[in-house]
Design a protein around this motif. Structure first.
Motif, mmCIF file in Angstrom:
data_model
loop_
_atom_site.group_PDB
_atom_site.id
_atom_site.type_symbol
_atom_site.label_atom_id
_atom_site.label_comp_id
_atom_site.label_asym_id
_atom_site.label_seq_id
_atom_site.Cartn_x
_atom_site.Cartn_y
_atom_site.Cartn_z
ATOM 1 N N SER A 17 3.714 -11.221 1.299
ATOM 2 C CA SER A 17 3.390 -12.000 2.499
ATOM 3 C C SER A 17 1.897 -12.033 2.799
ATOM 4 O O SER A 17 1.451 -12.940 3.499
ATOM 5 C CB SER A 17 4.197 -11.525 3.714
ATOM 6 O OG SER A 17 3.984 -10.193 3.978
ATOM 7 N N THR A 18 1.110 -11.093 2.274
ATOM 8 C CA THR A 18 -0.350 -11.167 2.474
ATOM 9 C C THR A 18 -0.858 -12.503 1.912
ATOM 10 O O THR A 18 -1.768 -13.117 2.465
ATOM 11 C CB THR A 18 -1.080 -10.012 1.755
ATOM 12 O OG1 THR A 18 -0.324 -8.813 1.862
ATOM 13 C CG2 THR A 18 -2.461 -9.785 2.318
ATOM 14 N N VAL A 75 -6.260 -4.939 2.254
ATOM 15 C CA VAL A 75 -4.959 -4.314 2.549
ATOM 16 C C VAL A 75 -5.109 -2.799 2.429
ATOM 17 O O VAL A 75 -5.508 -2.299 1.371
ATOM 18 C CB VAL A 75 -3.877 -4.806 1.563
ATOM 19 C CG1 VAL A 75 -2.519 -4.195 1.919
ATOM 20 C CG2 VAL A 75 -3.788 -6.322 1.558
ATOM 21 N N THR A 98 -0.088 -6.224 -3.698
ATOM 22 C CA THR A 98 0.219 -6.087 -2.272
ATOM 23 C C THR A 98 1.602 -6.681 -2.053
ATOM 24 O O THR A 98 2.192 -7.220 -2.981
ATOM 25 C CB THR A 98 -0.810 -6.833 -1.392
ATOM 26 O OG1 THR A 98 -0.464 -6.687 -0.004
ATOM 27 C CG2 THR A 98 -0.875 -8.328 -1.686
ATOM 28 N N SER A 158 6.617 -9.576 13.300
ATOM 29 C CA SER A 158 6.488 -8.879 12.011
ATOM 30 C C SER A 158 5.012 -8.802 11.665
ATOM 31 O O SER A 158 4.178 -9.467 12.307
ATOM 32 C CB SER A 158 7.227 -9.645 10.902
ATOM 33 O OG SER A 158 6.613 -10.899 10.687
ATOM 34 N N LYS A 191 8.344 1.798 7.713
ATOM 35 C CA LYS A 191 7.047 2.186 8.275
ATOM 36 C C LYS A 191 7.227 3.372 9.231
ATOM 37 O O LYS A 191 8.338 3.686 9.664
ATOM 38 C CB LYS A 191 6.420 0.994 9.013
ATOM 39 C CG LYS A 191 6.357 -0.284 8.172
ATOM 40 C CD LYS A 191 5.554 -0.105 6.887
ATOM 41 C CE LYS A 191 5.307 -1.386 6.122
ATOM 42 N NZ LYS A 191 6.470 -1.940 5.411
HETATM 43 C C1 LIG Z 1 0.993 -4.607 2.600
HETATM 44 C C2 LIG Z 1 2.032 -5.330 3.388
HETATM 45 N N1 LIG Z 1 1.725 -6.468 4.021
HETATM 46 C C3 LIG Z 1 2.635 -7.131 4.756
HETATM 47 C C4 LIG Z 1 3.924 -6.674 4.884
HETATM 48 C C5 LIG Z 1 4.916 -7.468 5.676
HETATM 49 O O1 LIG Z 1 5.373 -6.775 6.793
HETATM 50 P P1 LIG Z 1 6.621 -7.339 7.634
HETATM 51 O O2 LIG Z 1 7.848 -7.006 6.866
HETATM 52 O O3 LIG Z 1 6.534 -6.627 8.947
HETATM 53 O O4 LIG Z 1 6.414 -8.800 7.772
HETATM 54 C C6 LIG Z 1 4.309 -5.499 4.245
HETATM 55 C C7 LIG Z 1 5.678 -4.989 4.356
HETATM 56 O O5 LIG Z 1 6.082 -4.055 3.735
HETATM 57 C C8 LIG Z 1 3.333 -4.794 3.477
HETATM 58 O O6 LIG Z 1 3.638 -3.665 2.832
#
Ligand SMILES: Cc1ncc(COP(=O)(O)O)c(C=O)c1O
Length: 388
Positions: free
Chosen positions: A83-84, A126, A80, A54, A181
């Motif tokens: 998870s960032t 980001v 954001t 991910s 995405k």
């Molecule tokens: C800005 C941003 N960062 C991180 C993520 C996390 O991505 P993932 O779901 O692949 O872990 C997303 C998911 O939408 C996101 O929009």
């Protein structure tokens, strides 16, 4: 008519691509992941591409590989996906939020330096919704203060700043293949880096710290001997089913980006005279990949400080669109408003006023490469109906 916020649009060949690993029985990270990585490098012009489970695991592995750890601080935008920030917590670090610029929804570049302390180790710019961050001031600050730059390019497929693909400016770039995405593998992510040593470390860390991948071992002279593990890694490996699906979509990567850009242009033209809806603003040196189409509802009311009322009206409008079959979403969330961060860091909405306004007053309209002309015209009609 029912129009979702996003719809997965895979060709028959792409769907059938997963049959090959199912047929050969090689299901874990193997030749198809390697093919996807090679195609990703060719498209983004990154020297190394490392597929993972991910974007979140890409961000986590990047910081771990760089040596980010307990007590270290990292700067992230307050607006954001959560998870960032979470990956900083996972490594025992401290999240330092920075407000955004309400015109771009990206980091307010003028505020970053004031967030840097003696403990700051990294900046995570980001490229939100596919709009590239102006990387020049970010890289200059990183150089001046000796910081790592980990680009969150989750939404950045096809996004370029001064013709260079996002994710290729910092120490690493991190992409997502979540179904909203442009390229999807269900779940999945990719790390890009131009640093070969860092790439080696990332490859090991994603695979339990193994010195050799299963594929290398099987192709080598002594496939029956297990690899050494010089470090305690993770299991962040992408499966070959996902690798096959990702690699198959890369054949039309350029078309996917062009289609999203052309849909966005149609919305831009239709809504250009609406004072109450601010569509994405793109500077001439940025190429927007349009992972989504985030707008700001009633920007003049926001400037007057009427956030609560504007939020109320936006939600009513979202209800109205939903009743008419059109799905919308807030563009994303302000992380400092979410309970974990609010409580842990004792944060108030006004601490990051633009992130707060974006959380309350943004709205993303449906944009995905399978959106038909008829569907888009329907969305345009319904938007223009409001207040007209
Ligand atoms: C800005 C941003 N960062 C991180 C993520 C996390 O991505 P993932 O779901 O692949 O872990 C997303 C998911 O939408 C996101 O929009």
């Amino acid at each position: 008519m029912k129009i979702p916020i996003s719809r997965t649009d895979l060709s028959e060949t792409e769907i059938n691509s997963v049959l090959e690993p199912l047929g050969t029985g090689w299901l874990v990270q193997g030749p198809k992941v390697r093919e996807f990585e090679e195609k990703w490098s060719a498209f983004t012009e990154a020297r190394n591409s490392i597929a993972v489970t991910s974007c979140t695991s890409a961000l986590h592995l990047s910081l771990a590989a760089l040596g980010f750890g307990s007590g270290d601080e990292a700067i992230v935008p307050a607006f954001t996906w959560i998870s960032t920030a979470n990956v900083i917590e996972h490594l025992g670090g401290k999240v330092v939020f920075c407000d955004i610029d309400l015109k771009s929804f990206n980091l307010d570049l003028d505020q970053i330096e004031s967030k840097i302390s003696l403990n700051t180790k990294a900046i995570l710019p980001v490229h939100l919704f596919g709009l590239p961050v102006n990387m020049e001031p970010v890289l200059a600050l990183a150089k001046k203060h000796d910081l790592w730059v980990v680009e969150d390019a989750a939404c950045g497929f096809g996004s370029r700043f001064k013709e260079k693909h996002v994710g290729t400016f910092g120490h690493t770039g991190c992409f997502s293949f979540h179904p909203r995405k442009a390229i999807t593998t269900g779940e999945g992510g990719m790390i890009t880096t131009d640093d070969d040593l860092l790439a080696e470390k990332l490859r090991r860390l994603r695979d339990h710290g193994a010195a050799m991948t299963d594929l290398q071992r099987h192709l080598g002279p002594r496939p029956y001997l297990l690899a050494d593990h010089p470090e305690a890694g993770y299991n962040h490996r992408m499966t070959d089913l996902q690798g096959a699906l990702g690699a198959a979509q890369m054949y039309r990567a350029g078309d996917i980006v062009a289609k999203r850009q052309s849909l966005a242009r149609k919305y831009d033209q239709a809504f250009e005279s609406l004072g109450w809806l601010r569509t994405p603003l793109v500077h001439h040196d940025q190429e927007h990949g349009y992972q989504s189409y985030p707008c700001l509802f009633m920007p003049e009311e926001i400037e007057r400080g009427n956030i609560t009322e504007t939020n109320h009206l936006r939600n009513q409008w979202m209800d109205h669109l939903q009743k008419n079959g059109i799905s919308t979403r807030p563009a994303t969330h302000a992380v400092h408003l979410l309970n974990f961060y609010k409580e842990k860091y004792q944060l108030k909405p006004e601490d990051f006023p633009n992130a707060y306004a974006a959380d309350q007053c943004s709205i993303s309209l449906p944009l995905f490469h399978g959106l038909t002309e008829e569907e888009q015209l329907y969305v345009i009609d319904k938007v223009l109906e409001y207040k007209n």
